[in-house]
Design an enzyme around this catalytic site. Sequence first.
Site, PDB file in Angstrom:
ATOM      1  N   HIS A 206       0.759  -1.252  -0.143  1.00  0.00           N
ATOM      2  CA  HIS A 206       0.116  -0.230   0.157  1.00  0.00           C
ATOM      3  C   HIS A 206       0.801   1.201   0.012  1.00  0.00           C
ATOM      4  O   HIS A 206       0.263   2.332  -0.209  1.00  0.00           O
ATOM      5  CB  HIS A 206      -0.998  -0.170   1.234  1.00  0.00           C
ATOM      6  CG  HIS A 206      -0.493   0.391   2.364  1.00  0.00           C
ATOM      7  ND1 HIS A 206       0.370  -0.480   3.158  1.00  0.00           N
ATOM      8  CD2 HIS A 206      -0.032   1.567   3.022  1.00  0.00           C
ATOM      9  CE1 HIS A 206       1.030   0.201   4.216  1.00  0.00           C
ATOM     10  NE2 HIS A 206       0.707   1.318   4.171  1.00  0.00           N
ATOM     11  N   ARG A 207       2.207   1.201   0.289  1.00  0.00           N
ATOM     12  CA  ARG A 207       2.950   2.370   0.385  1.00  0.00           C
ATOM     13  C   ARG A 207       3.185   3.055  -0.790  1.00  0.00           C
ATOM     14  O   ARG A 207       3.307   2.671  -1.958  1.00  0.00           O
ATOM     15  CB  ARG A 207       4.154   2.273   1.139  1.00  0.00           C
ATOM     16  CG  ARG A 207       4.269   1.781   2.512  1.00  0.00           C
ATOM     17  CD  ARG A 207       5.488   1.834   3.129  1.00  0.00           C
ATOM     18  NE  ARG A 207       5.161   1.334   4.517  1.00  0.00           N
ATOM     19  CZ  ARG A 207       5.025   2.226   5.594  1.00  0.00           C
ATOM     20  NH1 ARG A 207       4.756   3.723   5.236  1.00  0.00           N
ATOM     21  NH2 ARG A 207       4.820   1.933   6.705  1.00  0.00           N
TER      22      ARG A 207
END
Length: 370
Positions: A206-207
Amino acid sequence: MKIINVVGARPNFMKMAPIIAAMARHPHHIRPLLLHTGQHSDEQMSGRFFAQLGMPHPSFNLEVGNGTQTEQFARIMLAFEKVCRRECPELVLVAGDVTSTLACALAARQVGITVGHVEAGLRSFDVSMPEELNRRCTDHLSDFLFTTEASAGENLLREGITAEKIHFVGNTMIDTLLRQRQQAAGLSLIHEWGLAPGEYGLLTLHRPANVDSPEALEALLVVLEKVACRLPLLFPVHPRTMKAISRLGLSGRFSSSTRLSGIRPIAPQGYHEFLHLMMHARLVLTDSGGIQEETTLLGIPCLTLRDNTERPVTCTVGTNVLVGSRGESLQEEAEAILAGRCSPKGIPEKWDGRAAERIVDVLLARLYPR
């Protein structure tokens, strides 16, 4: 003593739930209020967690909704300042390093309210990460700094924060995991998907550094595909990641007719469901900070798709190994795990399920001195 406890994104819920429960055991001294900024408004990413973690319904919901980090930050500050002026709490308690954390800490300090930061002092030393900026600024706004590992306190002292503000209490995410582990273990998700314990890996991404760039995301997919040829990977797709995959035109990479068919995208999971999947995985591949900690407690090998970590104890004591933001050493480390060549690890100091109690004891001792 009125305390506003702030949550806004998924990791905050697990960090704050045991603290609110510990505060509730002191009704004559503490009146805990829960505020949800609405940073995560998706039911899968937010609403289910309140029920599963036994958290009370929020006293306030700012409902800031989606937007850029700057837009969310501004909306949270404006709305939270009004709550602070109206409620006049003695303390605002924030956790972690998300947009809500810094926005509420800054708004509280600007109107003269004491701030406490749960999970203070963690540093990746990578200022390109929004989370690094959020946690550094929040620490320097806070009067109570509650740390999860010894290195965090050392970081704060180096930055000039006085020792009397720093309290090494342990990890409230671990408090939550230990309380919820038995319930999660009783689920049957993996059997419903035709899997058995130890026969799959669990993947999360998700980063922004990993999912916002087509080159970075494709580089990761190439190496993940090689691992998936040896071990199926369950991939609960974060809403942010799903948007990035669609925007970059990579959705087809996950169809059953492609060579990435070993990666199985699934919907975002509730806390119990995700913990169940993690407990029974052969290994976990992630770019999440909290998952590095949870796998350490569970003794599950964790390969972190980053060049750095703000949680070094998960590498020195726990099960975590950094494999690079492009997965440079991912295949090699995964093969070692599958071959049984990973050494047993331990549990970090004070990760014993009592961190929330220690936080409340500190607050009571300081605010109600004998």
